[in-house]
Motif scaffolding. Sequence first.
Motif, short mmCIF file in Angstrom:
data_model
loop_
_atom_site.label_atom_id
_atom_site.label_comp_id
_atom_site.label_asym_id
_atom_site.label_seq_id
_atom_site.Cartn_x
_atom_site.Cartn_y
_atom_site.Cartn_z
N LYS A 55 66.83 -46.16 -32.38
CA LYS A 55 67.58 -47.04 -33.30
C LYS A 55 67.41 -48.50 -32.93
N LEU A 56 67.15 -48.74 -31.65
CA LEU A 56 66.93 -50.12 -31.20
C LEU A 56 65.62 -50.17 -30.41
N ILE A 57 64.80 -51.15 -30.73
CA ILE A 57 63.53 -51.32 -30.01
C ILE A 57 63.48 -52.72 -29.42
N ALA A 58 63.01 -52.82 -28.19
CA ALA A 58 62.94 -54.12 -27.52
C ALA A 58 61.50 -54.49 -27.22
N GLY A 59 61.18 -55.76 -27.35
CA GLY A 59 59.88 -56.29 -26.95
C GLY A 59 60.08 -57.24 -25.78
N ILE A 60 59.19 -57.18 -24.80
CA ILE A 60 59.30 -58.03 -23.61
C ILE A 60 57.99 -58.77 -23.40
N ASP A 61 58.09 -60.06 -23.10
CA ASP A 61 56.89 -60.84 -22.77
C ASP A 61 57.25 -61.89 -21.73
N CYS A 62 56.27 -62.31 -20.97
CA CYS A 62 56.49 -63.31 -19.92
C CYS A 62 55.67 -64.57 -20.18
N ALA A 63 56.20 -65.67 -19.70
CA ALA A 63 55.47 -66.94 -19.73
C ALA A 63 55.69 -67.61 -18.39
#
Length: 199
Positions: A55-63
């Motif tokens: 029901k919930l999807i998360a995206g993760i990215d780094c800088a």
Amino acid sequence: MFSFGNLSFLRKQESIKNMQTKDLHSWDLSYSQAIALQKSVACKVQFTPLKKLPKLIAGIDCAFSKDGKKIIAAVVVLKLPDFVPAETTTALRKVTFPYIPGLLSFREAPVCIAAVEKLKTGPDIFIIDGQGIAHPRRLGLAAHLGLFFNKPTIGCAKSRLTGYFEDPPLEKGAYTLLKDKKSVNQNTQYAIRDYRCSS
DNA sequence: GCGACAG
DNA sequence: ATCTTGTCGC
């Protein structure tokens, strides 16, 4: 001679599910020990199919900061199936680990974990900017975080770390397999070794 | 021994 | 990752 921190959670491989953020800061292990521990953890990984639709999807990215001394992670949670933004968090840490192909987890996982721990919602699944099991020891950043969160993760790297592949057709749903040799031979083996039954 | 090598 | 310059395709 290398000596790096941030590896205690692998040291506690027998209790992956109970790993804490604080476990990420206290040990110094060598490059070869880090690799051995990745293999050891990958041995214990089992795949379990999803029981219900997320029901919930998360995206993760780094800088990184311009001077390269700080790392920033951002998490965006979307509600499914309409992809409406539900929550975002960020976290900032000092960079404590160099970039070494195959050991990206030790550079980026801690700040990713810190950002995810700030969430009030609990995503059912994650898409992460790095390889998952398409890794020499089946433990890329996405696979690693999946174990840490005890949630399904999808490795979404922009380029290849290991193995070889032919471009898939430009059609929705098209795919090709990652092979272990740079060859068009259909008989080449699947590139990703299974460590579940080996040391 | 030499090249390849997520971000 | 981030920066910079050069090349290519639309």
